[in-house]
Design a protein around this motif. Structure first.
Motif, PDB file in Angstrom:
ATOM      1  N   GLY A 168      42.668 -27.604  36.813  1.00 20.08           N
ATOM      2  CA  GLY A 168      42.306 -26.386  36.104  1.00 20.08           C
ATOM      3  C   GLY A 168      40.849 -26.034  36.313  1.00 20.08           C
ATOM      4  N   VAL A 169      40.573 -24.770  36.594  1.00 14.95           N
ATOM      5  CA  VAL A 169      39.200 -24.281  36.770  1.00 14.95           C
ATOM      6  C   VAL A 169      39.010 -23.067  35.870  1.00 14.95           C
ATOM      7  CG1 VAL A 169      37.492 -23.376  38.382  1.00 14.95           C
ATOM      8  CG2 VAL A 169      39.139 -25.082  39.157  1.00 14.95           C
ATOM      9  N   ILE A 170      38.045 -23.155  34.963  1.00 16.37           N
ATOM     10  CA  ILE A 170      37.758 -22.061  34.036  1.00 16.37           C
ATOM     11  C   ILE A 170      36.858 -21.023  34.712  1.00 16.37           C
ATOM     12  CG2 ILE A 170      36.771 -21.487  31.776  1.00 16.37           C
ATOM     13  CD1 ILE A 170      39.150 -23.363  31.586  1.00 16.37           C
ATOM     14  N   ASP A 171      37.132 -19.745  34.453  1.00 16.44           N
ATOM     15  CA  ASP A 171      36.192 -18.690  34.847  1.00 16.44           C
ATOM     16  C   ASP A 171      34.997 -18.827  33.917  1.00 16.44           C
ATOM     17  OD1 ASP A 171      34.697 -16.373  35.160  1.00 16.44           O
ATOM     18  OD2 ASP A 171      36.440 -15.056  35.350  1.00 16.44           O
ATOM     19  N   TRP A 172      33.988 -19.591  34.382  1.00 21.41           N
ATOM     20  CA  TRP A 172      32.892 -19.970  33.506  1.00 21.41           C
ATOM     21  C   TRP A 172      32.020 -18.783  33.094  1.00 21.41           C
ATOM     22  CZ3 TRP A 172      31.785 -23.154  29.994  1.00 21.41           C
ATOM     23  CH2 TRP A 172      30.473 -23.315  29.538  1.00 21.41           C
ATOM     24  N   LYS A 173      31.822 -17.839  33.971  1.00 26.65           N
ATOM     25  CA  LYS A 173      30.997 -16.680  33.621  1.00 26.65           C
ATOM     26  C   LYS A 173      31.587 -15.952  32.423  1.00 26.65           C
ATOM     27  CE  LYS A 173      28.890 -12.485  35.491  1.00 26.65           C
ATOM     28  NZ  LYS A 173      28.730 -11.601  36.678  1.00 26.65           N
ATOM     29  N   LYS A 174      32.903 -15.777  32.435  1.00 24.05           N
ATOM     30  CA  LYS A 174      33.575 -15.100  31.325  1.00 24.05           C
ATOM     31  C   LYS A 174      33.515 -15.960  30.071  1.00 24.05           C
ATOM     32  CE  LYS A 174      38.012 -13.231  29.808  1.00 24.05           C
ATOM     33  NZ  LYS A 174      39.444 -13.020  30.121  1.00 24.05           N
ATOM     34  N   ARG A 175      33.797 -17.263  30.195  1.00 25.19           N
ATOM     35  CA  ARG A 175      33.775 -18.151  29.030  1.00 25.19           C
ATOM     36  C   ARG A 175      32.398 -18.182  28.381  1.00 25.19           C
ATOM     37  NH1 ARG A 175      34.858 -23.446  27.299  1.00 25.19           N
ATOM     38  NH2 ARG A 175      37.087 -23.049  27.439  1.00 25.19           N
ATOM     39  N   TYR A 176      31.340 -18.322  29.209  1.00 21.86           N
ATOM     40  CA  TYR A 176      29.996 -18.435  28.659  1.00 21.86           C
ATOM     41  C   TYR A 176      29.575 -17.124  28.002  1.00 21.86           C
ATOM     42  CZ  TYR A 176      25.276 -20.284  28.156  1.00 21.86           C
ATOM     43  OH  TYR A 176      24.098 -20.746  27.630  1.00 21.86           O
ATOM     44  N   ASP A 177      29.983 -16.011  28.589  1.00 19.99           N
ATOM     45  CA  ASP A 177      29.722 -14.708  27.976  1.00 19.99           C
ATOM     46  C   ASP A 177      30.375 -14.634  26.599  1.00 19.99           C
ATOM     47  OD1 ASP A 177      29.090 -11.780  27.830  1.00 19.99           O
ATOM     48  OD2 ASP A 177      31.260 -11.627  27.989  1.00 19.99           O
ATOM     49  N   ASN A 178      31.632 -15.091  26.495  1.00 22.04           N
ATOM     50  CA  ASN A 178      32.324 -15.099  25.207  1.00 22.04           C
ATOM     51  C   ASN A 178      31.598 -15.981  24.192  1.00 22.04           C
ATOM     52  OD1 ASN A 178      34.334 -13.378  26.104  1.00 22.04           O
ATOM     53  ND2 ASN A 178      35.778 -15.014  26.590  1.00 22.04           N
ATOM     54  N   MET A 179      31.082 -17.111  24.652  1.00 24.04           N
ATOM     55  CA  MET A 179      30.334 -18.008  23.772  1.00 24.04           C
ATOM     56  C   MET A 179      29.068 -17.335  23.252  1.00 24.04           C
ATOM     57  SD  MET A 179      30.941 -21.457  26.052  1.00 24.04           S
ATOM     58  CE  MET A 179      29.589 -22.416  25.368  1.00 24.04           C
ATOM     59  N   GLN A 180      28.340 -16.662  24.141  1.00 25.87           N
ATOM     60  CA  GLN A 180      27.122 -15.964  23.730  1.00 25.87           C
ATOM     61  C   GLN A 180      27.432 -14.834  22.742  1.00 25.87           C
ATOM     62  OE1 GLN A 180      25.570 -14.863  27.661  1.00 25.87           O
ATOM     63  NE2 GLN A 180      23.859 -16.256  27.341  1.00 25.87           N
ATOM     64  N   GLN A 181      28.451 -14.036  23.055  1.00 21.18           N
ATOM     65  CA  GLN A 181      28.811 -12.919  22.172  1.00 21.18           C
ATOM     66  C   GLN A 181      29.245 -13.422  20.798  1.00 21.18           C
ATOM     67  OE1 GLN A 181      28.037  -9.954  23.353  1.00 21.18           O
ATOM     68  NE2 GLN A 181      27.686 -10.849  25.377  1.00 21.18           N
ATOM     69  N   HIS A 182      30.064 -14.476  20.792  1.00 21.47           N
ATOM     70  CA  HIS A 182      30.623 -14.965  19.522  1.00 21.47           C
ATOM     71  C   HIS A 182      29.542 -15.583  18.639  1.00 21.47           C
ATOM     72  CE1 HIS A 182      34.663 -16.423  17.676  1.00 21.47           C
ATOM     73  NE2 HIS A 182      33.821 -16.007  16.749  1.00 21.47           N
ATOM     74  N   THR A 183      28.668 -16.401  19.223  1.00 24.52           N
ATOM     75  CA  THR A 183      27.594 -16.995  18.433  1.00 24.52           C
ATOM     76  C   THR A 183      26.610 -15.930  17.975  1.00 24.52           C
ATOM     77  OG1 THR A 183      27.823 -19.014  19.773  1.00 24.52           O
ATOM     78  CG2 THR A 183      25.921 -18.872  18.317  1.00 24.52           C
ATOM     79  N   GLY A 184      26.355 -14.934  18.831  1.00 18.68           N
ATOM     80  CA  GLY A 184      25.497 -13.820  18.439  1.00 18.68           C
ATOM     81  C   GLY A 184      26.053 -13.086  17.226  1.00 18.68           C
ATOM     82  N   GLU A 185      27.367 -12.887  17.221  1.00 16.84           N
ATOM     83  CA  GLU A 185      28.014 -12.234  16.075  1.00 16.84           C
ATOM     84  C   GLU A 185      27.870 -13.080  14.821  1.00 16.84           C
ATOM     85  OE1 GLU A 185      30.850 -12.252  13.123  1.00 16.84           O
ATOM     86  OE2 GLU A 185      31.438 -13.432  14.876  1.00 16.84           O
ATOM     87  N   HIS A 186      28.028 -14.397  14.946  1.00 14.84           N
ATOM     88  CA  HIS A 186      27.864 -15.280  13.782  1.00 14.84           C
ATOM     89  C   HIS A 186      26.457 -15.168  13.202  1.00 14.84           C
ATOM     90  CE1 HIS A 186      31.292 -18.371  13.445  1.00 14.84           C
ATOM     91  NE2 HIS A 186      31.752 -17.338  14.133  1.00 14.84           N
ATOM     92  N   ILE A 187      25.464 -15.145  14.072  1.00 15.67           N
ATOM     93  CA  ILE A 187      24.077 -15.027  13.612  1.00 15.67           C
ATOM     94  C   ILE A 187      23.893 -13.732  12.826  1.00 15.67           C
ATOM     95  CG2 ILE A 187      21.706 -14.625  14.373  1.00 15.67           C
ATOM     96  CD1 ILE A 187      22.238 -16.576  16.680  1.00 15.67           C
ATOM     97  N   PHE A 188      24.332 -12.621  13.405  1.00 12.81           N
ATOM     98  CA  PHE A 188      24.124 -11.328  12.752  1.00 12.81           C
ATOM     99  C   PHE A 188      24.931 -11.229  11.456  1.00 12.81           C
ATOM    100  CE2 PHE A 188      24.539  -6.749  12.118  1.00 12.81           C
ATOM    101  CZ  PHE A 188      23.204  -6.373  12.232  1.00 12.81           C
ATOM    102  N   SER A 189      26.208 -11.624  11.493  1.00 18.27           N
ATOM    103  CA  SER A 189      27.041 -11.555  10.296  1.00 18.27           C
ATOM    104  C   SER A 189      26.525 -12.484   9.205  1.00 18.27           C
ATOM    105  CB  SER A 189      28.493 -11.921  10.637  1.00 18.27           C
ATOM    106  OG  SER A 189      29.076 -10.961  11.497  1.00 18.27           O
ATOM    107  N   GLY A 190      26.010 -13.654   9.611  1.00 21.65           N
ATOM    108  CA  GLY A 190      25.449 -14.583   8.644  1.00 21.65           C
ATOM    109  C   GLY A 190      24.232 -14.010   7.950  1.00 21.65           C
ATOM    110  N   LEU A 191      23.377 -13.318   8.702  1.00 20.87           N
ATOM    111  CA  LEU A 191      22.174 -12.711   8.126  1.00 20.87           C
ATOM    112  C   LEU A 191      22.533 -11.550   7.200  1.00 20.87           C
ATOM    113  CD1 LEU A 191      19.777 -12.741  11.212  1.00 20.87           C
ATOM    114  CD2 LEU A 191      19.627 -14.166   9.155  1.00 20.87           C
TER     115      LEU A 191
END
Length: 239
Positions: A85-108
C-alpha cells in the motif's frame, strides 16, 4: 464482518505498508478490497478519505462499515496475497494540516466566545466551519492572529483515549454523543476535542492559517478558511 487494524492511528506519518488481502468483492463501481490492516484513512468526520495505490492499482476512495475499512479499487486483487500500500502523501498531509488548523480555530472560538462548531466540511479547494454564534470582522482578525501565534509557538498536538471515568471529568468539544471508546485530540491550553481524524504532531507544521471569508448562516456564521500549503498557495496565486 472483518475487523481491519487501523495503522494510521499507530503512526499517522506512515506512507507505505504491507497487508494481506482478506476479501475482494465486485461492486457497482470497481472492486472493494478488505485488508487485515490498513494505513488508508476512510472518509469520516468531515475529512475526505485517503487515496493512493495497492500493488500498483489505484485506490479511488476509502470508507468504513462497522469494523471494516473498504478500499475501492479500479481492478481486483487476488485474495490471500500480500499487497503493498502506498498513500498519496501530499493529499494526506494536506488533510492533516487543514484538520488541525480547523481544530485550532474552532478551539479559540469556543475558548473566547463559547460558540460550538456545528458543521465542518473539508473540500478539495477550501474548508468551511459553521459556528452557532455571530463573529465580527474584528473578532475574526483577532482569532486569526492568535491562531497563527499558536503555530509559531509550535505546540504539541496530542492524541489519547481516556477511560470512562477520565472522560466524565474532562472538558472537551464534541458535535455529537459518542458510544464506546472516545478519541481525544488536544492542543494543551487551547483545545480538547473528540475526533477520529488525522492530525499533525506539532502546530508549527501547519505554517499558516488564513480566514478567507465569513457569512451569516442559520443564526450563526460560516467561516471559510485555509491552512498549510493550500493557504500559502492561495497567497502565491493572489500575489
Amino acid at each position: 464482518m472483518t475487523e481491519t487494524k487501523r495503522l494510521y492511528y499507530e503512526d499517522v506519518y506512515k506512507k507505505e505498508f504491507t497487508a494481506k488481502v482478506l476479501e475482494c468483492r465486485e461492486a457497482k463501481k470497481g472492486f472493494h478490497i478488505i485488508l487485515d490492516e490498513s494505513a488508508f484513512y476512510p472518509e469520516g468526520g468531515g475529512q475526505p478519505s485517503d487515496t493512493g495505490a495497492l500493488n500498483g492499482v489505484k485506490v479511488l476512495h476509502v470508507s468504513e462499515k462497522g469494523e471494516e475499512i473498504i478500499h475501492e479499487l479500479e481492478a481486483p486483487l487476488e485474495e490471500g496475497v500480500l499487497a503493498e500500500g502506498v498513500i498519496d502523501w501530499k493529499k494526506r498531509y494536506d488533510n492533516m494540516q487543514q484538520h488541525t488548523g480547523e481544530h485550532i480555530f474552532s478551539g479559540l472560538v469556543h475558548k473566547h466566545f463559547g460558540y460550538d462548531n456545528v458543521g465542518f466540511h473539508m473540500g478539495t479547494v477550501e474548508v468551511t466551519v459553521d459556528f452557532n454564534g455571530v463573529l465580527t470582522q474584528e473578532q475574526l482578525d483577532e482569532l486569526e492572529d492568535e491562531a497563527n501565534q499558536l503555530i509559531y509557538d509550535n505546540v504539541p498536538v496530542k492524541v489519547f483515549y481516556p477511560s470512562k471515568e477520565e472522560l466524565e471529568e474532562l472538558d472537551y468539544r464534541s458535535k455529537k454523543e459518542i458510544e464506546g471508546q472516545v478519541r481525544i485530540v488536544t492542543i494543551e491550553g487551547y483545545d480538547s476535542c473528540a475526533c477520529c481524524g488525522t492530525h499533525v504532531a506539532k502546530t508549527g507544521e501547519i505554517r499558516l492559517i488564513k480566514i478567507l471569508s465569513a457569512q451569516k448562516y442559520k443564526g450563526g456564521v460560516r467561516v471559510t478558511m485555509l491552512s498549510g500549503e493550500k493557504a500559502y498557495a492561495d497567497y502565491c496565486l493572489k500575489h
